[in-house]
Design a protein around this motif. Structure first.
Motif, PDB file in Angstrom:
ATOM      1  N   PRO A 183       0.941  -1.117   0.055  1.00  0.00           N
ATOM      2  CA  PRO A 183      -0.034  -0.038   0.058  1.00  0.00           C
ATOM      3  C   PRO A 183       0.845   1.262   0.032  1.00  0.00           C
ATOM      4  O   PRO A 183       1.810   1.306   0.604  1.00  0.00           O
ATOM      5  N   GLN A 184       0.143   2.469  -0.706  1.00  0.00           N
ATOM      6  CA  GLN A 184       1.161   3.438  -0.458  1.00  0.00           C
ATOM      7  C   GLN A 184       0.746   4.493   0.549  1.00  0.00           C
ATOM      8  O   GLN A 184       1.093   5.799   0.585  1.00  0.00           O
ATOM      9  N   THR A 185      -0.126   3.960   1.627  1.00  0.00           N
ATOM     10  CA  THR A 185      -0.650   4.607   2.772  1.00  0.00           C
ATOM     11  C   THR A 185       0.347   4.638   3.654  1.00  0.00           C
ATOM     12  O   THR A 185       1.083   3.655   3.799  1.00  0.00           O
ATOM     13  N   GLN A 186       0.464   5.465   4.913  1.00  0.00           N
ATOM     14  CA  GLN A 186       1.075   5.170   5.904  1.00  0.00           C
ATOM     15  C   GLN A 186       0.914   3.722   6.819  1.00  0.00           C
ATOM     16  O   GLN A 186      -0.365   3.343   6.658  1.00  0.00           O
ATOM     17  N   TRP A 276       0.579  -3.361   7.130  1.00  0.00           N
ATOM     18  CA  TRP A 276      -0.984  -2.663   6.863  1.00  0.00           C
ATOM     19  C   TRP A 276      -1.783  -3.662   7.310  1.00  0.00           C
ATOM     20  O   TRP A 276      -1.846  -4.720   6.686  1.00  0.00           O
TER      21      TRP A 276
END
Ligand SMILES: CCCCCCC/C=C/C(=O)SCCNC(=O)CCNC(=O)[C@H](O)C(C)(C)COP(=O)(O)OP(=O)(O)OC[C@H]1O[C@@H](n2cnc3c(N)ncnc32)[C@H](O)[C@@H]1OP(=O)(O)O
Length: 309
Positions: A183-186, A276
């Protein structure tokens, strides 16, 4: 193309029936494995990890990390990878992937029967990929405890296909053990852990004595400047991070583990595992801090969760 040291006959290899093997372990093996994957390696009284190496607070049994299941693969081949129709250069073998299903928490001691089969063989041109599946049954109850699928990446052994498209055989569902998209999220959580310079020397005592992980000359012949860490050791660190950060220290929460080894790790390097949480699936990626290099990625499915995240 296949090098002169490799020779594959897919028909012969896939027709070969592997014999059952036995594997017996006890609490000492469980504790040595846990130390090998860094349990209490940063803090000798770590309240999440002491139970994996010691009868903490008088607990009756040492608790077993779910990745201990991966050791059963090593004991599953009576002649190693000496198989008919399968000649390759062992110094060029790398561990590519590991997929594990744990059907019930592993006991702290057991005698098991391993039923072993060839699950895949692929010609990747520059390499051949061989997959071995091991189903481990408790000897007395005959209950199936876990399944491992080990992917070995044999550098220089591809190009054995007699026709186009290249030879490809897989006997398991295509959604199992796929490479994950990070994922490109935190991340939901991040854990940093330093491996010891002697990590591979400790980990090998759990049964993988391949000198690639201990002998500088063998490592050089395989194309590495020094011995590399066992892939399953890195996997053990990563899954332990998930148990600590997501499963509140409960090793029995882990149901399925999938990991792809992306690059080699040198003992002594620092591992940063990013996690994640997506429903009951944890996507993870482990990087080597000193080289900012991704070395492992995959997913873990958990049985249920009351997460505080
Ligand atoms: C049953 C008992 C036997 C157990 C033996 C266990 C012995 C243990 C040994 C170890 O522990 S070795 C240490 C751990 N492993 C590593 O350090 C390997 C780290 N990974 C790498 O170095 C590289 O990823 C690689 C494996 C050398 C591959 O990199 P390369 O750049 O050569 O591949 P690509 O060009 O990207 O892909 C070609 C082809 O292969 C597929 N693929 C790539 N990586 C993997 C992988 N890790 N596992 C499986 N398949 C892989 C990739 O998808 C490409 O396929 P196509 O997409 O073209 O179909």
């Amino acid at each position: 193309m296949a090098s002169s040291d490799s020779e594959f006959n897919p028909d012969l290899l896939l027709a070969h029936k592997l014999p059952e093997t036995c594997y017996t372990y006890n609490e000492r093996d469980v504790a040595i494995y846990a130390l090998g994957v860094g349990a209490c390696g940063q803090d000798a009284v770590d309240s999440d990890e002491l139970k994996f190496v010691y009868h903490e607070n008088g607990q009756e049994h040492i608790q077993v990390l779910p990745t201990f299941a991966s050791l059963l693969t090593l004991g599953s081949l009576s002649n190693g990878l000496d198989l008919p129709g399968f000649k390759y250069d062992p110094s060029l073998l790398l561990h590519g992937q590991q997929y594990i299903e744990v059907y019930r928490p592993l006991p702290s001691k057991a005698s098991l029967i391993n039923k072993v089969s060839l699950a895949g063989l692929q010609d990747k041109g520059k390499a051949a990929i061989l997959e071995i599946e091991t189903r481990s049954y408790e000897k007395d109850s005959e209950e199936l405890l876990c399944m491992n699928r080990t992917t070995v990446f044999l550098r220089g052994a591809g190009g054995f296909s007699k026709s186009s498209p290249p030879f490809s055989y897989k006997n398991y569902p295509s959604n199992q053990g796929l490479a994950v998209k990070i994922p490109q999220t935190q991340p939901s959580a991040v854990l940093e852990e330093r491996t010891q310079p002697s990590q591979a020397l400790l980990y090998r005592l759990s049964g993988d004595y391949n000198p690639l992980h201990s002998d500088p000359n063998v490592a050089k012949l395989a194309g590495f400047p020094r011995p590399i860490l066992h892939g399953l050791c890195t996997l053990g660190f990563a899954i332990k991070a998930i148990i600590k950060c997501i499963c509140k220290g409960d090793p029995t929460a882990v149901k399925t583990i999938s990991g792809r080894f992306l690059a080699s790790v040198f003992p002594g390097e620092t591992l940063i595992t990013e996690l994640w949480l997506q429903g009951l699936r944890v996507i993870y990626q482990t990087k080597v801090k000193e080289r900012n290099k991704a070395v492992l990625s995959g997913y873990v499915d958990i049985r249920g969760l009351s997460s505080s995240l």
